[in-house]
Design an enzyme around this catalytic site. Sequence first.
Site, PDB file in Angstrom:
ATOM      1  N   PRO A 552      28.024  52.917  34.518  1.00 16.93           N
ATOM      2  CA  PRO A 552      26.782  52.146  34.647  1.00 16.93           C
ATOM      3  C   PRO A 552      26.213  52.420  36.010  1.00 16.93           C
ATOM      4  CG  PRO A 552      28.502  50.574  34.568  1.00 16.93           C
ATOM      5  CD  PRO A 552      29.146  51.870  34.258  1.00 16.93           C
ATOM      6  N   GLU A 553      24.900  52.607  36.343  1.00 16.19           N
ATOM      7  CA  GLU A 553      24.503  52.864  37.510  1.00 16.19           C
ATOM      8  C   GLU A 553      24.114  51.555  38.627  1.00 16.19           C
ATOM      9  OE1 GLU A 553      20.781  55.056  37.241  1.00 16.19           O
ATOM     10  OE2 GLU A 553      21.423  56.062  35.556  1.00 16.19           O
ATOM     11  N   GLY A 554      24.358  51.651  39.760  1.00 18.52           N
ATOM     12  CA  GLY A 554      24.188  50.331  40.532  1.00 18.52           C
ATOM     13  C   GLY A 554      25.148  49.314  40.615  1.00 18.52           C
ATOM     14  N   LYS A 555      26.302  49.837  39.982  1.00 17.24           N
ATOM     15  CA  LYS A 555      27.355  48.790  40.107  1.00 17.24           C
ATOM     16  C   LYS A 555      28.563  48.738  40.975  1.00 17.24           C
ATOM     17  CE  LYS A 555      25.156  47.217  36.372  1.00 17.24           C
ATOM     18  NZ  LYS A 555      24.017  46.055  36.673  1.00 17.24           N
ATOM     19  N   SER A 558      30.784  54.293  41.373  1.00 15.65           N
ATOM     20  CA  SER A 558      30.795  55.700  41.466  1.00 15.65           C
ATOM     21  C   SER A 558      30.056  56.534  40.543  1.00 15.65           C
ATOM     22  CB  SER A 558      31.951  56.305  41.999  1.00 15.65           C
ATOM     23  OG  SER A 558      32.309  55.705  42.993  1.00 15.65           O
ATOM     24  N   SER A 559      28.709  55.841  39.950  1.00 14.97           N
ATOM     25  CA  SER A 559      28.147  56.718  38.791  1.00 14.97           C
ATOM     26  C   SER A 559      27.825  57.914  39.451  1.00 14.97           C
ATOM     27  CB  SER A 559      26.946  55.706  38.249  1.00 14.97           C
ATOM     28  OG  SER A 559      26.196  55.644  39.411  1.00 14.97           O
ATOM     29  N   SER A 560      27.185  58.071  40.588  1.00 12.88           N
ATOM     30  CA  SER A 560      26.706  59.213  40.944  1.00 12.88           C
ATOM     31  C   SER A 560      27.823  60.270  41.370  1.00 12.88           C
ATOM     32  CB  SER A 560      26.036  59.105  42.353  1.00 12.88           C
ATOM     33  OG  SER A 560      26.735  58.726  43.216  1.00 12.88           O
ATOM     34  N   ALA A 561      28.905  59.897  41.611  1.00 11.93           N
ATOM     35  CA  ALA A 561      30.140  60.962  41.859  1.00 11.93           C
ATOM     36  C   ALA A 561      30.607  61.342  40.649  1.00 11.93           C
ATOM     37  CB  ALA A 561      31.368  60.199  42.564  1.00 11.93           C
ATOM     38  N   ASP A 604      34.878  58.741  46.389  1.00 17.00           N
ATOM     39  CA  ASP A 604      34.612  58.701  45.111  1.00 17.00           C
ATOM     40  C   ASP A 604      34.642  59.862  44.438  1.00 17.00           C
ATOM     41  OD1 ASP A 604      33.626  56.322  46.133  1.00 17.00           O
ATOM     42  OD2 ASP A 604      31.613  56.705  45.977  1.00 17.00           O
TER      43      ASP A 604
END
Length: 903
Positions: A552-555, A558-561, A604
């Site tokens: 999940p994003e913004g949690k 490290s969703s971006s990594a 990350d």
Amino acid sequence: MPPAEDADHAPSSEQQPPPRRLVFAFYLTGHGFGHATRAIEVVRHLIAAGHEVHVATAVPEFVFTAEVRSPSLHIRKVILDCGAVQTDALTVDPLASLEKYHQTAVVLRESILRTEVEWLTSIKADLVVSDVVPVACRVAADAGIRSVCIGNFSWDYIYAEYIMAAGYHHRSIVWQIAEDYSHCDILLRLPGYCPMPAFRDVTDVPLVVRGLHRSKTEVRKELGIAANAKVVVFNFGGQHYQSSIEMTRRDFLSGHWEPYLLRALTLQPCYDGPINGGEVAAQILQDTAFGKECISDKFSGARRLQDAIVLGYQLQRAPRRDVVIPDWYSLSTTEVGACPILENIRTKESSEPCFEDFQILHGDLQGLTDTMAFLKSLSELTQNELKNHEKQPRDRISASVLFDWEDEIYISRAPGRLDVMGGIADYSGSLVLQLPLREACHVAVQRNHPSKQKLWKHVQARQLENAGVVPVVQIVSFGSELSSRAPTFDMDLSDLMDGEKPISYEKARDFFCRDPSQKWAAYVAGTILVLMTELDVQFTDSISILVSSDVPEGKGVSSSASVEVATMSAVAAAYGLDITPRDLALLCQKVENHVVGAPCGVMDQMTSACGEANKLLAMVCQPAEVKELVAVPTHMRFWGLDSGIRHSVGGGDYGSVRVGTYMGRKMIKCAASNFVLESSNSDAPVQPIDCKQNAIDLLKSEASLEYLCNLPPHRYEAVYAKDIPEVITGDAFLDKYGDHDDTVTAIDPKRSYSVKAPTRHPIYENFRVENFKALLEAANADEQLSALGELMYQCHYSYNACGLGSDGTDRLVNLVQEMQHRKMSESESPSLFGAKITGGGSGGSVCIIGKNCLKSSEEIVEIQQRYSAATGYLPILFDGSSPGAGKFGYLKIRRRPSSPIAE
């Protein structure tokens, strides 16, 4: 009692009233009322035949007495097994289930055996019936009474899956359960059964269903449902003879039900067997109690060996890998009267898409259920059902025409991470401890010659306008319907070139920022630019990329990594690039720092690329050296809880703290240089010559300090702390020091920056992490967990001092403290011992440490509920681990020319 028989339906000699009244001891599992409802049907027939039944169960008495009112029915409250423990209606907690079974049936085993034998003797039981309580079979054997089990599964098979999640040390539970079942004389096997190797004699019986109280017409009328309307029932678990559709948790919770409902409405019930299992089972139980030998479907040696191998296959699976029945088992046709559930699986595969539609040319699924689900979603994209576009989300419509399904597709997988210790100290060179999460991102990549590339219509139009076929990048992101981002992105590869060279990172960042709804593409397409720039890779083919992430994003996990690592791994596989996991992580950090513009450290990407399941990645961020992989001790456990407050390392708070940290480092280096200069100019011998020289050498090393974490806390406090200001303006710093020497952040002259807390944090955090790692190897005791928890609390409040806290994460940490202190005030040993904000801070998630036991899981659920009651937001729970991208490798797949099942 049943009605009198008329002359035409007189009972045969085999059906005459029994010669004497029998006493049955019926042990019933406490796992759900479903077992009770079918047990009631068997009990009803036994009592109708004139027998006495004693039910031993944890199920409330009214469940039985509401259906059967007879003095021959006796209910005894007792708990001898626990079934599966669920944290909610959709989630089974494997560890809690095993822990509770241990407390219920293992710790008290000797007392149970003694008590139950005495009870069977006191009621003068003729037969023990079990659905499917393991110890009941052993008790019967000890009492010298025959026993019969009824069911379509056994707990040894179910728990074999649970130990994959909870650890091998629980295997003794499975062996004991299987040994208990082996004392059973006969298994009455119900339809839809699983492998059950512990049972020697087996008799198959029809479905056991409860009798109707009202007609279908009456029920529909009461509920206001039209006579010709289809009814869909939501149910947790189980396979119901092709009359069910499996819905993903994500789609269920997000309300994305329509595709499932449409498919469910096309199904027809396919079970055409008898449903008088209660009557049949009761007759067999009566005959067995009288000593009559039933004609059983005795397992052949081959079948028993097959079942045993399946169970062993489960028990040997690596931790955190899903347990599935191997193909060689489900496709076996050597057994007469083969298992109905397996027959249904074969039939289902021929009509519903599944990942077996693809040939796996390279790689291993490694038993990862999310990878299987991703392959299944790819398979569904190839089906004709997507031609009905108005019923499909935009991302799936675009993805369905993204690939040439006859050519090779490369798939990678990279998990998110839970920051156990280290956090923002990574860019200051700290030791960090990171756990790869169960949640991961999958990326599928295909390369094609530009002339053969499938193009979306608007891309075709663009190429026609430009009068030429050029390589393009087309990207689809699954899940965009749940966010504000666009589901697709495309660009000509020439957009990443400036003449003969790749465009600068600054130009790329501006390019991806033009449309806020497509800024996400920088994480994906940015990997291509970094490979061009850093490794001089030449991309002349078109590239199709599908991204599907469960992180999940913004949690703050490290969703971006995970997107960057998964994308670059898949692109590298498709182009035959040999990049080590460490180097790949460093390249992905460049994507985030320079193309996306987020000033993150490297932990990350390193965790996502180099991590291993159930191990903490211990890494010294100077710049990225994996020190070791530390196995999480079996007596402790880590959880993540999301505060619901969105986190972003691109946010101003994170960036300003990083600037303040680098300002502090520059101040320390300048102060050390000044001290060296003063010492060199001073002739006063204030200390012995050798001591003075040592002090000067130390100051010289600090004057060239590259990583702030290499400065010990005592040196910071003794020499530098008093001269580090709390706050400084950007212009004041620039006037005095020139620059802060950080390549990924810039100082705003008009802004004030906190310096002292950001400088102090990484120095002390490195010290805390080193102690945390050392304590992981200490003896298993509450003192160990208390010390670990205290280090986490200190880290949390240090984040707050830097300005990276939030109300939500503070509330979660306070709830953990309240739980811990409540236990201590009640003179009980706590189950939870510490918590801290994670990653970049300013929201996101907290990491919690506690005992690996049922009570901890219960308290985590209580914290979720209390947080929800106070804020209206139910925190997402992160629990579990999985391998990093390096361990996963990659899959190379291609659609099969034709389906063997369809043939």
